[in-house]
Design a protein around this motif. Structure first.
Motif, PDB file in Angstrom:
ATOM      1  N   ALA A 157       0.812  -1.260  -0.076  1.00  0.00           N
ATOM      2  CA  ALA A 157      -0.146  -0.038  -0.109  1.00  0.00           C
ATOM      3  C   ALA A 157       0.940   1.369   0.068  1.00  0.00           C
ATOM      4  CB  ALA A 157      -0.887  -0.012   1.317  1.00  0.00           C
ATOM      5  N   THR A 158       2.133   1.203   0.533  1.00  0.00           N
ATOM      6  CA  THR A 158       3.012   2.327   0.654  1.00  0.00           C
ATOM      7  C   THR A 158       4.092   2.245  -0.353  1.00  0.00           C
ATOM      8  OG1 THR A 158       3.654   1.507   2.691  1.00  0.00           O
ATOM      9  CG2 THR A 158       1.807   3.317   2.733  1.00  0.00           C
ATOM     10  N   PHE A 159       4.575   0.949  -0.456  1.00  0.00           N
ATOM     11  CA  PHE A 159       5.835   0.581  -1.192  1.00  0.00           C
ATOM     12  C   PHE A 159       5.513   0.309  -2.732  1.00  0.00           C
ATOM     13  CE2 PHE A 159       7.263   0.544   3.259  1.00  0.00           C
ATOM     14  CZ  PHE A 159       8.408   1.187   3.054  1.00  0.00           C
ATOM     15  N   PRO A 160       5.859   0.985  -3.598  1.00  0.00           N
ATOM     16  CA  PRO A 160       5.361   0.547  -4.860  1.00  0.00           C
ATOM     17  C   PRO A 160       6.209  -0.671  -5.369  1.00  0.00           C
ATOM     18  CG  PRO A 160       6.664   2.473  -5.182  1.00  0.00           C
ATOM     19  CD  PRO A 160       6.237   2.349  -3.737  1.00  0.00           C
ATOM     20  N   ASP A 161       7.172  -1.096  -5.101  1.00  0.00           N
ATOM     21  CA  ASP A 161       7.816  -2.267  -5.368  1.00  0.00           C
ATOM     22  C   ASP A 161       7.580  -3.449  -4.351  1.00  0.00           C
ATOM     23  OD1 ASP A 161       9.357  -1.405  -2.875  1.00  0.00           O
ATOM     24  OD2 ASP A 161      11.128  -1.625  -3.562  1.00  0.00           O
ATOM     25  N   ASN A 162       6.573  -3.400  -3.812  1.00  0.00           N
ATOM     26  CA  ASN A 162       5.850  -4.558  -2.982  1.00  0.00           C
ATOM     27  C   ASN A 162       4.464  -5.205  -3.765  1.00  0.00           C
ATOM     28  OD1 ASN A 162       7.171  -5.270   0.268  1.00  0.00           O
ATOM     29  ND2 ASN A 162       8.276  -3.885  -0.750  1.00  0.00           N
ATOM     30  N   THR A 163       4.435  -4.560  -4.917  1.00  0.00           N
ATOM     31  CA  THR A 163       2.863  -4.788  -5.417  1.00  0.00           C
ATOM     32  C   THR A 163       2.974  -5.903  -6.549  1.00  0.00           C
ATOM     33  OG1 THR A 163       3.432  -3.220  -7.061  1.00  0.00           O
ATOM     34  CG2 THR A 163       2.308  -2.409  -5.174  1.00  0.00           C
ATOM     35  N   PRO A 164       1.834  -6.636  -6.587  1.00  0.00           N
ATOM     36  CA  PRO A 164       1.558  -7.442  -8.006  1.00  0.00           C
ATOM     37  C   PRO A 164       2.289  -7.056  -9.297  1.00  0.00           C
ATOM     38  CG  PRO A 164      -0.364  -7.570  -6.577  1.00  0.00           C
ATOM     39  CD  PRO A 164       0.655  -6.425  -6.053  1.00  0.00           C
ATOM     40  N   GLU A 165       2.023  -5.605  -9.392  1.00  0.00           N
ATOM     41  CA  GLU A 165       2.473  -5.008 -10.688  1.00  0.00           C
ATOM     42  C   GLU A 165       4.132  -5.071 -10.941  1.00  0.00           C
ATOM     43  OE1 GLU A 165      -1.437  -3.885  -9.647  1.00  0.00           O
ATOM     44  OE2 GLU A 165       0.271  -3.764  -8.472  1.00  0.00           O
ATOM     45  N   PHE A 166       4.515  -4.726  -9.735  1.00  0.00           N
ATOM     46  CA  PHE A 166       6.184  -4.885  -9.864  1.00  0.00           C
ATOM     47  C   PHE A 166       6.397  -6.383 -10.112  1.00  0.00           C
ATOM     48  CE2 PHE A 166      10.274  -5.400  -7.477  1.00  0.00           C
ATOM     49  CZ  PHE A 166      10.902  -4.170  -7.971  1.00  0.00           C
ATOM     50  N   VAL A 167       6.012  -7.257  -9.448  1.00  0.00           N
ATOM     51  CA  VAL A 167       6.456  -8.794  -9.636  1.00  0.00           C
ATOM     52  C   VAL A 167       6.322  -9.048 -11.053  1.00  0.00           C
ATOM     53  CG1 VAL A 167       5.832 -11.031  -9.035  1.00  0.00           C
ATOM     54  CG2 VAL A 167       6.042  -9.422  -7.162  1.00  0.00           C
ATOM     55  N   GLU A 168       5.148  -8.584 -11.464  1.00  0.00           N
ATOM     56  CA  GLU A 168       4.774  -8.831 -12.874  1.00  0.00           C
ATOM     57  C   GLU A 168       5.936  -8.435 -13.997  1.00  0.00           C
ATOM     58  OE1 GLU A 168       1.310  -7.884 -16.268  1.00  0.00           O
ATOM     59  OE2 GLU A 168       0.823  -7.489 -14.198  1.00  0.00           O
ATOM     60  N   LYS A 169       6.236  -7.049 -13.748  1.00  0.00           N
ATOM     61  CA  LYS A 169       6.987  -6.115 -14.568  1.00  0.00           C
ATOM     62  C   LYS A 169       8.539  -6.991 -14.319  1.00  0.00           C
ATOM     63  CE  LYS A 169       4.366  -3.594 -16.415  1.00  0.00           C
ATOM     64  NZ  LYS A 169       3.905  -3.785 -17.944  1.00  0.00           N
ATOM     65  N   MET A 170       8.899  -7.259 -13.371  1.00  0.00           N
ATOM     66  CA  MET A 170       9.958  -7.926 -13.034  1.00  0.00           C
ATOM     67  C   MET A 170      10.179  -9.200 -13.780  1.00  0.00           C
ATOM     68  SD  MET A 170      12.109  -5.848 -11.331  1.00  0.00           S
ATOM     69  CE  MET A 170      13.398  -6.872 -10.995  1.00  0.00           C
ATOM     70  N   ASN A 171       9.169 -10.099 -13.757  1.00  0.00           N
ATOM     71  CA  ASN A 171       9.232 -11.377 -14.192  1.00  0.00           C
ATOM     72  C   ASN A 171       9.381 -11.147 -16.035  1.00  0.00           C
ATOM     73  OD1 ASN A 171       9.540 -13.141 -12.295  1.00  0.00           O
ATOM     74  ND2 ASN A 171       7.117 -12.896 -11.723  1.00  0.00           N
ATOM     75  N   GLU A 172       8.848 -10.365 -16.460  1.00  0.00           N
ATOM     76  CA  GLU A 172       8.700  -9.671 -17.623  1.00  0.00           C
ATOM     77  C   GLU A 172      10.207  -9.350 -18.112  1.00  0.00           C
ATOM     78  OE1 GLU A 172       6.930  -6.366 -20.774  1.00  0.00           O
ATOM     79  OE2 GLU A 172       5.694  -7.057 -19.224  1.00  0.00           O
ATOM     80  N   MET A 173      10.781  -8.596 -17.269  1.00  0.00           N
ATOM     81  CA  MET A 173      12.223  -8.272 -17.494  1.00  0.00           C
ATOM     82  C   MET A 173      13.166  -9.629 -17.424  1.00  0.00           C
ATOM     83  SD  MET A 173      15.330  -8.020 -15.882  1.00  0.00           S
ATOM     84  CE  MET A 173      14.735  -7.478 -14.052  1.00  0.00           C
ATOM     85  N   LEU A 174      12.838 -10.489 -16.685  1.00  0.00           N
ATOM     86  CA  LEU A 174      13.701 -11.908 -16.371  1.00  0.00           C
ATOM     87  C   LEU A 174      13.675 -12.515 -17.555  1.00  0.00           C
ATOM     88  CD1 LEU A 174      13.203 -12.314 -12.673  1.00  0.00           C
ATOM     89  CD2 LEU A 174      15.259 -11.731 -13.886  1.00  0.00           C
ATOM     90  N   ARG A 175      12.518 -12.635 -18.348  1.00  0.00           N
ATOM     91  CA  ARG A 175      12.403 -13.534 -19.577  1.00  0.00           C
ATOM     92  C   ARG A 175      13.422 -13.179 -20.613  1.00  0.00           C
ATOM     93  NH1 ARG A 175       6.850 -13.273 -18.130  1.00  0.00           N
ATOM     94  NH2 ARG A 175       6.350 -11.566 -19.625  1.00  0.00           N
TER      95      ARG A 175
END
Length: 239
Positions: free
Chosen positions: A138-156
């Motif tokens: 809720a307060t840290f943007p790098d703790n969100t589902p969206e962040f996980v999704e984008k990081m996994n996209e990058m890791l591909r």
């Protein structure tokens, strides 16, 4: 064989992830990353405790550049004094966001995930286990589902081996994490959430300040989730 690297920072979230990974993977590695934070000594001692307790190999890596950049930004987690808060402060979103900004380490989770990804890529692939959760999201943007999704996209694209981020706590608040810790029979009292820890008891439990945001969230979550808190506090958090 299923392999996992747990990014272990010493608190309730990463402790829950460690026990969860031990149960769900064939091979588990703990990865603790130092960057000059105020709780670094406590984090390392806690990591060593759980490494022995669960018989999981531990790697501790020092990132001097992240310490330098944190000081450049002026984060209170590195050489500063973190704000004192109450549970009421945490319900005030403006106040909670101010506190989050004061402890923000520049692009920390991007950097930490990248280090873990490099290790797993070298080993032939696996999952990076992170303690991201709904309450801190809720307060840290790098703790969100969206962040996980984008990081996994990058890791591909960023790893030749199959590497992905897994966040088992992503939909839980601290109360839910406390329940999971109890279910997993985790020795959470040996973990450290405090931004400004005050040392250790004779039997190795971290002494929490009881006044920083992380201490307040920890105590509130444990009391609401399982009705007890075995943590040692210098000052009992106000909830």
């Amino acid at each position: 064989m299923r392999r996992a690297v747990v990014l272990f920072s010493g608190g309730l979230d990463s402790t829950a992830c460690l026990y969860w990974a031990k149960k769900n993977y064939d091979e588990v590695i703990m990865l603790t990353i130092n960057y000059g934070s105020n709780e670094e000594r406590a984090t390392n001692k806690v990591a060593e405790f759980f490494s022995k307790e669960l018989n999981i190999p531990l790697k501790i890596i020092k990132l001097d550049f992240l310490e330098e950049f944190s000081k450049l930004r002026g984060t209170t987690l590195v050489g500063g004094e973190t704000p004192r808060v109450t549970a009421r402060d945490l319900e005030n979103m403006e106040r909670a966001q101010e506190t989050a900004k004061s402890v923000w380490v520049p692009a920390r989770n991007v950097v930490l995930i990248s280090v873990a990804a490099s290790l797993l890529d070298a080993l032939g692939g696996g999952d990076i286990i992170v303690g991201f959760n709904a309450e801190e999201g809720a307060t840290f943007p790098d703790n969100t589902p969206e962040f996980v999704e984008k990081m996994n996209e990058m890791l591909r694209y960023g790893a030749l081996s199959e590497v992905k981020v897994v966040a088992p706590l992503i939909n839980l608040d601290k109360k839910g994490i406390a329940k999971l810790l109890k279910e997993l029979n985790a020795k959470y009292e040996y973990s450290n959430s405090c931004y400004m820890p005050k040392g250790f008891t004779e039997d190795g439990k971290p002494i929490h300040c009881g006044e920083c945001e992380s201490c307040v969230r920890r105590h509130r979550g444990l009391m609401e989730g399982i009705g007890e808190d075995k943590t040692v506090y210098e000052v009992m958090p106000k909830i």
